[in-house]
Each structure stands twice: as structure tokens, then as C-alpha cells.
Design a protein around this motif. Structure first.
Motif, PDB file in Angstrom:
ATOM      1  N   SER A   1      28.804 -26.913  -2.054  1.00  0.00           N
ATOM      2  CA  SER A   1      29.687 -25.812  -2.489  1.00  0.00           C
ATOM      3  C   SER A   1      30.054 -24.926  -1.308  1.00  0.00           C
ATOM      4  CB  SER A   1      28.998 -24.985  -3.578  1.00  0.00           C
ATOM      5  OG  SER A   1      28.701 -25.788  -4.700  1.00  0.00           O
ATOM      6  N   VAL A   2      29.119 -24.762  -0.349  1.00  0.00           N
ATOM      7  CA  VAL A   2      29.406 -23.977   0.865  1.00  0.00           C
ATOM      8  C   VAL A   2      30.488 -24.686   1.694  1.00  0.00           C
ATOM      9  CG1 VAL A   2      28.449 -23.146   3.047  1.00  0.00           C
ATOM     10  CG2 VAL A   2      27.126 -22.915   0.929  1.00  0.00           C
ATOM     11  N   ALA A   3      30.344 -26.006   1.833  1.00  0.00           N
ATOM     12  CA  ALA A   3      31.367 -26.758   2.580  1.00  0.00           C
ATOM     13  C   ALA A   3      32.737 -26.627   1.921  1.00  0.00           C
ATOM     14  CB  ALA A   3      30.954 -28.227   2.674  1.00  0.00           C
ATOM     15  N   LEU A   4      32.767 -26.669   0.580  1.00  0.00           N
ATOM     16  CA  LEU A   4      34.039 -26.506  -0.131  1.00  0.00           C
ATOM     17  C   LEU A   4      34.608 -25.116   0.117  1.00  0.00           C
ATOM     18  CD1 LEU A   4      36.178 -27.480  -2.144  1.00  0.00           C
ATOM     19  CD2 LEU A   4      34.662 -26.696  -3.989  1.00  0.00           C
ATOM     20  N   ALA A   5      33.753 -24.081   0.102  1.00  0.00           N
ATOM     21  CA  ALA A   5      34.232 -22.713   0.330  1.00  0.00           C
ATOM     22  C   ALA A   5      34.785 -22.558   1.742  1.00  0.00           C
ATOM     23  CB  ALA A   5      33.091 -21.732   0.088  1.00  0.00           C
ATOM     24  N   ILE A   6      34.112 -23.148   2.731  1.00  0.00           N
ATOM     25  CA  ILE A   6      34.619 -23.067   4.110  1.00  0.00           C
ATOM     26  C   ILE A   6      35.975 -23.766   4.215  1.00  0.00           C
ATOM     27  CG2 ILE A   6      34.179 -23.829   6.478  1.00  0.00           C
ATOM     28  CD1 ILE A   6      31.200 -23.434   5.957  1.00  0.00           C
ATOM     29  N   GLY A   7      36.106 -24.928   3.606  1.00  0.00           N
ATOM     30  CA  GLY A   7      37.398 -25.646   3.656  1.00  0.00           C
ATOM     31  C   GLY A   7      38.511 -24.860   3.008  1.00  0.00           C
ATOM     32  N   LEU A   8      38.218 -24.277   1.827  1.00  0.00           N
ATOM     33  CA  LEU A   8      39.243 -23.482   1.146  1.00  0.00           C
ATOM     34  C   LEU A   8      39.618 -22.245   1.962  1.00  0.00           C
ATOM     35  CD1 LEU A   8      37.935 -23.649  -2.554  1.00  0.00           C
ATOM     36  CD2 LEU A   8      39.904 -24.857  -1.580  1.00  0.00           C
ATOM     37  N   ALA A   9      38.618 -21.630   2.624  1.00  0.00           N
ATOM     38  CA  ALA A   9      38.903 -20.448   3.437  1.00  0.00           C
ATOM     39  C   ALA A   9      39.785 -20.803   4.625  1.00  0.00           C
ATOM     40  CB  ALA A   9      37.589 -19.822   3.907  1.00  0.00           C
ATOM     41  N   VAL A  10      39.514 -21.951   5.265  1.00  0.00           N
ATOM     42  CA  VAL A  10      40.347 -22.379   6.405  1.00  0.00           C
ATOM     43  C   VAL A  10      41.775 -22.640   5.940  1.00  0.00           C
ATOM     44  CG1 VAL A  10      40.694 -24.201   8.093  1.00  0.00           C
ATOM     45  CG2 VAL A  10      38.399 -23.266   7.718  1.00  0.00           C
TER      46      VAL A  10
ATOM     47  N   VAL B   1      51.146 -17.598  15.312  1.00  0.00           N
ATOM     48  CA  VAL B   1      49.976 -18.012  16.106  1.00  0.00           C
ATOM     49  C   VAL B   1      50.114 -19.493  16.368  1.00  0.00           C
ATOM     50  CG1 VAL B   1      47.479 -18.160  16.198  1.00  0.00           C
ATOM     51  CG2 VAL B   1      48.577 -16.227  15.020  1.00  0.00           C
ATOM     52  N   SER B   2      49.779 -19.857  17.586  1.00  0.00           N
ATOM     53  CA  SER B   2      49.929 -21.266  17.953  1.00  0.00           C
ATOM     54  C   SER B   2      48.923 -22.119  17.201  1.00  0.00           C
ATOM     55  CB  SER B   2      49.736 -21.431  19.454  1.00  0.00           C
ATOM     56  OG  SER B   2      48.395 -21.102  19.807  1.00  0.00           O
ATOM     57  N   ASP B   3      49.289 -23.395  17.104  1.00  0.00           N
ATOM     58  CA  ASP B   3      48.403 -24.320  16.401  1.00  0.00           C
ATOM     59  C   ASP B   3      47.059 -24.455  17.113  1.00  0.00           C
ATOM     60  OD1 ASP B   3      50.403 -24.722  14.587  1.00  0.00           O
ATOM     61  OD2 ASP B   3      51.152 -26.560  15.533  1.00  0.00           O
ATOM     62  N   GLN B   4      47.087 -24.345  18.423  1.00  0.00           N
ATOM     63  CA  GLN B   4      45.840 -24.460  19.181  1.00  0.00           C
ATOM     64  C   GLN B   4      44.891 -23.317  18.834  1.00  0.00           C
ATOM     65  OE1 GLN B   4      46.376 -24.629  23.384  1.00  0.00           O
ATOM     66  NE2 GLN B   4      44.164 -24.815  23.819  1.00  0.00           N
ATOM     67  N   ASP B   5      45.454 -22.077  18.763  1.00  0.00           N
ATOM     68  CA  ASP B   5      44.608 -20.927  18.399  1.00  0.00           C
ATOM     69  C   ASP B   5      44.067 -21.061  16.979  1.00  0.00           C
ATOM     70  OD1 ASP B   5      44.975 -19.833  20.869  1.00  0.00           O
ATOM     71  OD2 ASP B   5      46.625 -18.513  20.237  1.00  0.00           O
ATOM     72  N   ILE B   6      44.960 -21.565  16.078  1.00  0.00           N
ATOM     73  CA  ILE B   6      44.507 -21.728  14.681  1.00  0.00           C
ATOM     74  C   ILE B   6      43.359 -22.730  14.611  1.00  0.00           C
ATOM     75  CG2 ILE B   6      45.184 -22.574  12.421  1.00  0.00           C
ATOM     76  CD1 ILE B   6      47.947 -21.389  12.931  1.00  0.00           C
ATOM     77  N   ALA B   7      43.505 -23.824  15.372  1.00  0.00           N
ATOM     78  CA  ALA B   7      42.460 -24.851  15.354  1.00  0.00           C
ATOM     79  C   ALA B   7      41.155 -24.315  15.925  1.00  0.00           C
ATOM     80  CB  ALA B   7      42.926 -26.082  16.124  1.00  0.00           C
ATOM     81  N   VAL B   8      41.256 -23.611  17.049  1.00  0.00           N
ATOM     82  CA  VAL B   8      40.050 -23.071  17.677  1.00  0.00           C
ATOM     83  C   VAL B   8      39.369 -22.055  16.754  1.00  0.00           C
ATOM     84  CG1 VAL B   8      39.178 -21.717  19.593  1.00  0.00           C
ATOM     85  CG2 VAL B   8      40.860 -23.512  20.006  1.00  0.00           C
ATOM     86  N   ASN B   9      40.185 -21.134  16.184  1.00  0.00           N
ATOM     87  CA  ASN B   9      39.621 -20.131  15.282  1.00  0.00           C
ATOM     88  C   ASN B   9      38.999 -20.763  14.032  1.00  0.00           C
ATOM     89  OD1 ASN B   9      40.282 -17.973  16.969  1.00  0.00           O
ATOM     90  ND2 ASN B   9      42.333 -17.760  16.077  1.00  0.00           N
ATOM     91  N   SER B  10      39.650 -21.816  13.533  1.00  0.00           N
ATOM     92  CA  SER B  10      39.117 -22.491  12.338  1.00  0.00           C
ATOM     93  C   SER B  10      37.779 -23.143  12.634  1.00  0.00           C
ATOM     94  CB  SER B  10      40.118 -23.530  11.837  1.00  0.00           C
ATOM     95  OG  SER B  10      41.317 -22.910  11.452  1.00  0.00           O
TER      96      SER B  10
ATOM     97  N   LEU C   1      31.881 -23.068  12.151  1.00  0.00           N
ATOM     98  CA  LEU C   1      30.535 -23.088  12.725  1.00  0.00           C
ATOM     99  C   LEU C   1      29.747 -21.829  12.390  1.00  0.00           C
ATOM    100  CD1 LEU C   1      31.356 -24.625  16.235  1.00  0.00           C
ATOM    101  CD2 LEU C   1      30.304 -25.778  14.265  1.00  0.00           C
ATOM    102  N   ILE C   2      30.431 -20.671  12.593  1.00  0.00           N
ATOM    103  CA  ILE C   2      29.741 -19.403  12.309  1.00  0.00           C
ATOM    104  C   ILE C   2      29.405 -19.289  10.820  1.00  0.00           C
ATOM    105  CG2 ILE C   2      29.995 -16.901  12.338  1.00  0.00           C
ATOM    106  CD1 ILE C   2      31.735 -17.233  14.863  1.00  0.00           C
ATOM    107  N   SER C   3      30.393 -19.671   9.977  1.00  0.00           N
ATOM    108  CA  SER C   3      30.167 -19.590   8.526  1.00  0.00           C
ATOM    109  C   SER C   3      29.020 -20.500   8.100  1.00  0.00           C
ATOM    110  CB  SER C   3      31.435 -19.968   7.780  1.00  0.00           C
ATOM    111  OG  SER C   3      32.474 -19.079   8.083  1.00  0.00           O
ATOM    112  N   TRP C   4      28.995 -21.713   8.682  1.00  0.00           N
ATOM    113  CA  TRP C   4      27.908 -22.633   8.302  1.00  0.00           C
ATOM    114  C   TRP C   4      26.547 -22.090   8.745  1.00  0.00           C
ATOM    115  CZ3 TRP C   4      28.032 -26.571   5.043  1.00  0.00           C
ATOM    116  CH2 TRP C   4      26.903 -27.422   4.978  1.00  0.00           C
ATOM    117  N   GLY C   5      26.522 -21.472   9.953  1.00  0.00           N
ATOM    118  CA  GLY C   5      25.260 -20.890  10.410  1.00  0.00           C
ATOM    119  C   GLY C   5      24.796 -19.760   9.507  1.00  0.00           C
TER     120      GLY C   5
END
Length: 494
Positions: free
Chosen positions: A72-81, A91-100, A105-109
Motif C-alpha cells: 500500500s505504501v508503494a501504491l501511495a508513492i506511485g500515486l503521489a509521483v 520544469v524539465s523532464d530531467q528535474d521531474i525525474a530526479v525529484n520523483s 527514496l525519501i518517502s520509502w525510508g
């Protein structure tokens, strides 16, 4: 605190239940989507004052981690992204990818930390539940068991209600009092032996007894254990067990065994008496014939005088009486019959006067006869009543034989309309109260060489005539035995 608390809690208490046990799959989906949806709305409402990216979505992941599992945590992270990518502009796609990736990682931790926290909470709940159950079980056991704790001086520190009931004392009244005040013979020094691996031995007569306020005595078994030194002031734990009923059953079994033994001996005596009654008649009859022949021989030689003639006559009459007693004994053993006839008590006692004279001379005890000869006609078996009266006189003489100026009195009085009463009394020490219950029991005697049958036979004879022996104290302080003989009714006289 003097009483172990009850196993039932003071108020209603709900058992802990794991909130994540057996959750359906859709429950986790609902939590993840709802948390992310709320976070998106909050992020959208804050866009007017400031530009946010993933920060408002982080609480949604944390909430999911606290309320649901890892998938359920993985699903929440995916929906948030996805929600963040759809709302970000310029915002560039590169920044979006890096931020995502950084958000994931931070959310999972953070989610892992929340998961561990949740697991710790669940473990704490299970431990609390187990402790509650164990406490309830222990409280129930202690409440239902007679337990007492003592300090080193032997004073009661704690006592369970069952133990207090066993000692017949209120728990509060027993607090801080010496245990020896309730159980006689208890010494705190005995606990030192228990501390060295020994057992708590009771004092003689090898049993613990507790004297209750109502006067009753409880028989106890006490087991002791020594507590560690760091549990002061409690030093020892005593476990009590009530043995009163068991001891009573044991005593009844012992009495029954004695009763059966006496019954067996009486049966043996009955068989022996029947044999003796049959075998002794012939030698007694022969002795009577020989006495008569001896008397005739003396007459022929001219040597016999009045004293010798009287002695021969008394010996012959006593042999005849002995033979008659044996014949009546045999008849009573075989058929239980009595030879009832109209008799005068004064004549009956007069026949026994020579016997009483010999008893008096041999024991150096005065025997006084005070027999009223008016209205002394009774319906009895003469031989048996003489035997009963002789037994009572012999017992009375033996009771005062070692006493200076011992006196035995045989008193007879007519009781108007109720028969004739005979009393045998003495000026001896009397009969102890603790002997009254066993006085007439067969095979019970305090005499050296005695068989314990005299009073038992006497009572049987009196009761077979419809009477009853009454034991009391004479005017001189000695013993008194009295019984009544049935009168002659008009129908029997006719």
C-alpha cells in the motif's frame, strides 16, 4: 496492603487487538488513494501562496505506512509521483525525474521508519495483552489459594481471603500480627531451615493446628518457600492446606477399626461362653455331689459341727448358683430367652448377703444393705438380676479398696407405680467425665487383667428387663449406679 487484589480489574478493560491483522486487500488501496487524494487537495490549495512539489504529499505516504502494509505504501508513492507530474508546469523532464526518484527514496525510508514504529506498537500491545492475561491468571490463582507472606520476624505481610477464612480472621485484622498468634507452635526460626533446603516440620504431635476464635481447631499442612532478599519486607511464602476433614475421616476410620476389633473379640467370647456353659455344667454338678457326699461322710464320723455344716451348705448353694448362671447364659446365647418370674427384691438381696460378706472381708471394705421390703414384688429373671447387682457391688468395692474407711451401700426403694429401684453407691473418687461415654462399652477397662465386660453385661441384663442404668454422683462424692425393675401388673399377678 494486606490482601491480594482480585483477578477482576477495577473497571472495564478491552483487550488489545492488532489493527493490521487480516485486513482485506481493498483496505490498503482505499487508504493509499484517500491519503494521496487529501494531500493533492492540500497541495492545490497552497499553490496560490507558494509553489510546492512533493512536500505536501509526504504525509500521505506516512499515513499509509502507519495504517497499511508495504504494498500500500508503494501504491501511495506511485500515486503521489503521478499526481505531482500532472500538476507541475515549466520544469524539465530531467528535474521531474530526479525529484520523483528522490521523493520515492525519501518517502520509502520514512515509510520504513513508520512501519517499524507500527510493528513496535503492535509488539507492545501484544506484550501488554500477555501481561494482562498473566496478571489476571495469577490474581485468580492467588485469590483462590490460601497464601500468607511473612517478614523475617514472622509477622504477616499479605494474606489471601481464602487463608484468612481458613484462620477465621479478617484480612485487615491479621496484618502485621505474628503468624504464631494463629498457628500454635510456629517459630520464625524454623524458616532458616527452609532457606537451607529443608522443610517446615510441625511440632509434636506432628501437625499444625490453628485455634479459631469460635473455639474450633483446624488441622493444617503448611509448606514454606523463601523469597529472594531483594523482595523485602516479604521473606517467606506459606501455602496452607486444611486437613480438618481428612483428620476427622482418619479418626473415624481408627474408631471403626477398634469397633470392628471389639466386635470380633465379642463374637469370639460368645462362642467361648457357649462352649464353657456346656462344658462346665458337668464338673460343677459333680462338685456339688462330692460336697454332699463329703458332708454325709462327716456326719457318719460324727466330726461335723454347725460351722462346718454351714460352710458345706454355702459352698453347695454357690455351686448350684454358678451352675444356674451358666445354664441361663447358655439359654440366652442360644435363644435369647429370659426366665421371668415374680420375685421379691428383699429375698433376692438376702440370698446374696453371704457373697457380699466374703467380698467385704477380702477387700476390707464395708458393705451396707438398706433394702425396703415393702412393695418389692417384681417380674424378673432372678439369677440375671443377682448377677448384675453382684457386678455393680464388686466394681464399687474395687473403686474404694485402696481408700481408708471405704464404704459401699446397696439401697432399695419402691417407686410407687413404677417398680422397684436399686442403687449401688460408694464414697470413692467418682467417675471422670471423659470416661462416661465409654463406661459401658465392652472390652473397655482400666483394671490390670480385666476384660471390660462387667458393666457391659450388667447394662445388657438391665436393658433386657426394660430398664436403664443411670450413672451419677453419690452424696459422699463417689459413684452411684441405679436401675429400676419392672413391677407386677394386675394382669401378670392374675
Amino acid at each position: 496492603m494486606t490482601q491480594v487484589r482480585s483477578a477482576r480489574p477495577a473497571g472495564p478493560r478491552r483487550l488489545w487487538v492488532d489493527p493490521l491483522v487480516r485486513q482485506p486487500w481493498w483496505h490498503g488501496v482505499l487508504i493509499a488513494t484517500t491519503s494521496v487524494g487529501v494531500a493533492v487537495l492540500v497541495r492545490h490549495s497552497l499553490e496560490a501562496s507558494w509553489h510546492f512539489y512533493f512536500l505536501p504529499l509526504l504525509p500521505a505516504v506516512m499515513a499509509t505506512a502507519l495504517l497499511a502494509g508495504r504494498w500500500s505504501v508503494a501504491l501511495a508513492i506511485g500515486l503521489a509521483v503521478v499526481a505531482n507530474v500532472m500538476q507541475v508546469r515549466g520544469v524539465s523532464d530531467q528535474d521531474i525525474a530526479v525529484n520523483s526518484i528522490l521523493f520515492a527514496l525519501i518517502s520509502w525510508g520514512i515509510a520504513e521508519v513508520c512501519q517499524r514504529l507500527t510493528q513496535a506498537l503492535r509488539q507492545s500491545g501484544r506484550i501488554s495483552h500477555d501481561l494482562f492475561v498473566r496478571e489476571a491468571v495469577l490474581d485468580t490463582i492467588l485469590t483462590s489459594a490460601p497464601i500468607v507472606t511473612l517478614d523475617r520476624q514472622g509477622h504477616i505481610r499479605r494474606i489471601t481471603p481464602v487463608a484468612a477464612e481458613l484462620l477465621a480472621v479478617a484480612p485487615d485484622a491479621a496484618a502485621n500480627r505474628p503468624f504464631s498468634a494463629f498457628v500454635s507452635g510456629f517459630d520464625p526460626a524454623l524458616l532458616d531451615k527452609v532457606g537451607k533446603g529443608g522443610i517446615l516440620d510441625p511440632p509434636p504431635p506432628r501437625r499444625w493446628t490453628a485455634a479459631r476464635p469460635d473455639g474450633s481447631v483446624a488441622s493444617l499442612i503448611i509448606r514454606a518457600d523463601i523469597l529472594p532478599d531483594d523482595i523485602e519486607p516479604e521473606h517467606a511464602v506459606l501455602s496452607l492446606a486444611d486437613q480438618t476433614q481428612a483428620e476427622a475421616v482418619k479418626d473415624r476410620g481408627h474408631d471403626l477399626a477398634l469397633h470392628l476389633k471389639r466386635t470380633w473379640r465379642l463374637n469370639s467370647l460368645g462362642e467361648m461362653a457357649a462352649t464353657l456353659a456346656h462344658e462346665l455344667n458337668q464338673p460343677l454338678g459333680a462338685a456339688t455331689v462330692y460336697l454332699q457326699a463329703g458332708r454325709n461322710a462327716l456326719k457318719q464320723t460324727g466330726v461335723e459341727d454347725d460351722n462346718a455344716a454351714e460352710a458345706f451348705q454355702l459352698a453347695t448353694s454357690q455351686l448350684l448358683r454358678a451352675g444356674e448362671i451358666i445354664r441361663r447364659m447358655r439359654d440366652q446365647i442360644t435363644t435369647g430367652a429370659h426366665d421371668l418370674a415374680e420375685q421379691r427384691v428383699s429375698c433376692l438381696v438376702e440370698e446374696l448377703a453371704p457373697v457380699f460378706t466374703m467380698i467385704s472381708r477380702d477387700a476390707d471394705v464395708a458393705i451396707r444393705l438398706d433394702i425396703q421390703d415393702e412393695d418389692d414384688h417384681v417380674l424378673i429373671d432372678r439369677i440375671q438380676i443377682q448377677q448384675a447387682l453382684s457386678n455393680l457391688v464388686r466394681n464399687a468395692v474395687e473403686a474404694v479398696s485402696n481408700q481408708h474407711e471405704g464404704l459401699v451401700a446397696v439401697i432399695g426403694r419402691s417407686v410407687q407405680g413404677q417398680g422397684y429401684e436399686l442403687t449401688v453407691e460408694d464414697n470413692g473418687p467418682g467417675i471422670p467425665k471423659d470416661r462416661l461415654d465409654v463406661l459401658f462399652q465392652p472390652m473397655m477397662t482400666t483394671k490390670a487383667g480385666g476384660m471390660g465386660l462387667g458393666l457391659s453385661v450388667t447394662r445388657s441384663i438391665i436393658e433386657s428387663h426394660g430398664g436403664q442404668i443411670i450413672v451419677g454422683r453419690s452424696a459422699s462424692g463417689g459413684a452411684s449406679f441405679s436401675f429400676r425393675l419392672p413391677p407386677i401388673t394386675e394382669f401378670e399377678a392374675a
